[in-house]
Structures are given as C-alpha cells and as structure tokens.
Design a protein around this motif. Structure first.
Motif, PDB file in Angstrom:
ATOM      1  N   VAL A   1       0.913  49.720  22.990  1.00  0.00           N
ATOM      2  CA  VAL A   1       0.169  49.099  22.658  1.00  0.00           C
ATOM      3  C   VAL A   1      -0.834  48.488  21.840  1.00  0.00           C
ATOM      4  O   VAL A   1      -1.188  47.763  21.612  1.00  0.00           O
ATOM      5  N   MET A   2      -1.766  48.637  23.652  1.00  0.00           N
ATOM      6  CA  MET A   2      -2.712  48.608  23.335  1.00  0.00           C
ATOM      7  C   MET A   2      -3.798  49.390  22.083  1.00  0.00           C
ATOM      8  O   MET A   2      -5.029  49.149  22.687  1.00  0.00           O
ATOM      9  N   THR A   3      -2.994  50.999  22.598  1.00  0.00           N
ATOM     10  CA  THR A   3      -3.777  52.061  21.457  1.00  0.00           C
ATOM     11  C   THR A   3      -3.703  51.781  20.264  1.00  0.00           C
ATOM     12  O   THR A   3      -3.840  52.717  19.352  1.00  0.00           O
ATOM     13  N   ASN A   4      -2.733  50.935  20.085  1.00  0.00           N
ATOM     14  CA  ASN A   4      -2.063  51.265  18.011  1.00  0.00           C
ATOM     15  C   ASN A   4      -3.339  49.958  17.336  1.00  0.00           C
ATOM     16  O   ASN A   4      -3.612  49.134  18.005  1.00  0.00           O
ATOM     17  N   PRO A   5      -3.510  50.756  16.537  1.00  0.00           N
ATOM     18  CA  PRO A   5      -5.007  50.506  15.601  1.00  0.00           C
ATOM     19  C   PRO A   5      -4.425  49.068  14.864  1.00  0.00           C
ATOM     20  O   PRO A   5      -5.002  48.314  14.062  1.00  0.00           O
ATOM     21  N   LYS A   6      -2.727  49.543  14.718  1.00  0.00           N
ATOM     22  CA  LYS A   6      -2.481  48.642  13.816  1.00  0.00           C
ATOM     23  C   LYS A   6      -2.269  47.548  14.895  1.00  0.00           C
ATOM     24  O   LYS A   6      -2.063  46.213  13.496  1.00  0.00           O
ATOM     25  N   VAL A   7      -1.856  47.249  15.428  1.00  0.00           N
ATOM     26  CA  VAL A   7      -1.748  45.737  16.269  1.00  0.00           C
ATOM     27  C   VAL A   7      -3.211  45.911  15.973  1.00  0.00           C
ATOM     28  O   VAL A   7      -2.835  44.113  16.352  1.00  0.00           O
ATOM     29  N   ALA A   8      -3.898  46.327  16.439  1.00  0.00           N
ATOM     30  CA  ALA A   8      -5.167  45.444  16.880  1.00  0.00           C
ATOM     31  C   ALA A   8      -5.423  44.679  16.097  1.00  0.00           C
ATOM     32  O   ALA A   8      -5.574  43.316  15.689  1.00  0.00           O
ATOM     33  N   LEU A   9      -4.862  45.592  14.689  1.00  0.00           N
ATOM     34  CA  LEU A   9      -5.627  44.788  13.403  1.00  0.00           C
ATOM     35  C   LEU A   9      -4.846  43.453  12.805  1.00  0.00           C
ATOM     36  O   LEU A   9      -5.178  42.093  12.315  1.00  0.00           O
ATOM     37  N   GLY A  10      -3.323  43.616  13.414  1.00  0.00           N
ATOM     38  CA  GLY A  10      -2.760  43.086  12.839  1.00  0.00           C
ATOM     39  C   GLY A  10      -3.221  41.264  13.968  1.00  0.00           C
ATOM     40  O   GLY A  10      -2.629  40.027  13.491  1.00  0.00           O
ATOM     41  N   TRP A  11      -3.415  41.743  15.347  1.00  0.00           N
ATOM     42  CA  TRP A  11      -3.748  40.650  15.741  1.00  0.00           C
ATOM     43  C   TRP A  11      -5.257  39.634  15.409  1.00  0.00           C
ATOM     44  O   TRP A  11      -5.498  38.388  15.780  1.00  0.00           O
ATOM     45  N   ALA A  12      -6.136  40.342  15.330  1.00  0.00           N
ATOM     46  CA  ALA A  12      -7.191  40.509  14.055  1.00  0.00           C
ATOM     47  C   ALA A  12      -6.513  39.117  12.962  1.00  0.00           C
ATOM     48  O   ALA A  12      -7.333  38.282  12.814  1.00  0.00           O
ATOM     49  N   ALA A  13      -5.870  39.437  12.737  1.00  0.00           N
ATOM     50  CA  ALA A  13      -5.440  38.735  11.380  1.00  0.00           C
ATOM     51  C   ALA A  13      -4.521  37.078  11.870  1.00  0.00           C
ATOM     52  O   ALA A  13      -4.602  36.264  11.175  1.00  0.00           O
ATOM     53  N   ILE A  14      -3.852  37.311  13.054  1.00  0.00           N
ATOM     54  CA  ILE A  14      -2.989  36.556  13.424  1.00  0.00           C
ATOM     55  C   ILE A  14      -4.472  35.786  13.858  1.00  0.00           C
ATOM     56  O   ILE A  14      -4.284  34.223  13.698  1.00  0.00           O
TER      57      ILE A  14
END
Length: 212
Positions: A121-134
């Motif tokens: 979960v920490m190395t997934n760029p889609k998760v990073a972008l998702g949290w940036a949007a959140i």
C-alpha cells in the motif's frame, strides 16, 4: 466535518473493494498460507492507510501534486516491488515449491505478512494519488490539519473491515481446498498479475523519466 468524513469514507471503501495489488496480496495469503497471515496483511494495509492520512495531513498530498517526480519514484519503487512479488510467485509455480508459512503462529512470518501489506500500500502510486485527491477534498471542505489527521482511525478501520472480510472469505475451507488442488495455476495467475502490474508501473516510471 461529519459529512466530509462520510463522503470520504464511502469513496475510500469503494476504492478498497475494487481489485488491485492489495486484494491480490490478501488472496494469496488467505488461500496459500493461512487466515492469520491474510489478516496480518490486512493489518499492514490498514497501517499504511493511517500513515497515508498522516502524510496528507502534513501536506504530502500537495507535494505529490506539485512534484510529479515523486510519483515517478513511487512508480519505479512500487513497480519493482510488485514485479519481485510476481516473479517470486511464478518461480514457485514453475518449480513446484508450494509457498507456506512456517506455522500459523510463527511470529517472524506474521511480521513478514504485515510488512507485505504495508509495503504494497505504501509503494502504490495510485494510492498516493488517491490520497492526494482525498486530501484536496478534505481540506477543501474546510477541515483543519488535525481534523484531516483524525480521519486516520476511520481509514484503518475501513481497511481492516474490507480486507479482513476478504481474508476470512478467501480462507474458507472451499477456497483453501481449491488452492490445494490448483495451487500452481493460482500462484501462476497471482504471479502474472503482480508481474504485469509491476512491469506497467516500471515502464510508466521510465517513460516519465525520459519525458522529463
């Protein structure tokens, strides 16, 4: 604040339920190792969710949006990690060496399962972008830094609920028996999925570097 939390939580659960590296990691642990291992992977994912909330509360979300190179780095690192997991699964399937935890109570293996969930979960760029949007939504709703940070327990609980549910579902007798019978095929499928996702991220990261 409550309305912003509820909207964010609904979107987060929808993101967690959808197929991706997290779900594949849970499925592999649940069917091929043990229910406890799968739950520990879920705990690792939940830990990562709390960390991401803390990061975005401190402004990492804005940093990610302002500096695309940070996403590129995540693509390369995360892609390499997923590719490694995929090749490991493919290697096990090819050699016929069934992957098992040492025992359901082996603390070292449980730590490894937790770490696997955290790293995925920490190395997934889609998760990073998702949290940036959140983060953009939460701050845009007028929430303060501490109010955004206070969303961390909800993020963790939703991860535990969703992925813990998957862990129990996929570690039932029928699922495990299916794995025991077709484990090489299943490991090959999981390995192929991880490899494909990892390779696509690495390629995207290389393209970003060349484009930059």
């Amino acid at each position: 604040m409550l309305e912003a939390y509820l909207i964010t939580l609904a979107g987060l659960i929808a993101m967690q339920v959808s197929p991706g590296p997290n779900l594949i990691a849970i499925a592999g642990a649940a069917m091929g190792q043990s229910r406890r291992a799968a739950v520990m992977v879920a705990v690792g994912i939940a830990t990562g969710a709390a960390i991401w909330v803390s990061f975005v509360a401190l402004g990492i979300g804005e940093l990610i949006e302002a500096h695309p190179h940070s996403v590129t780095a995540l693509k390369l690192v995360g892609g390499a990690y997923l590719l490694w997991l995929g090749l490991k699964g493919l290697k096990a399937a090819w050699r016929g060496n069934e992957v098992q935890l040492k025992s359901d109570g082996a603390s070292t293996s449980m730590r490894k399962a937790w770490m696997k969930g955290l790293l995925v979960v920490m190395t997934n760029p889609k998760v990073a972008l998702g949290w940036a949007a959140i983060a953009s939504f939460l701050f845009g709703s007028g929430l303060s830094t501490w109010q955004v940070a206070a969303f961390a327990p909800l993020a963790s609980l939703s991860a535990i609920g969703v992925y813990g549910g998957y862990a129990f579902l996929l570690s039932t007798g029928g699922a495990v028996q299916t794995y025991r019978r077709f484990w090489r095929i299943i490991e090959a499928v999981f390995g192929s999925l991880f490899s494909a996702m990892g390779a696509s991220l690495v390629i995207a990261g290389i393209r970003d570097v060349r484009g930059g």
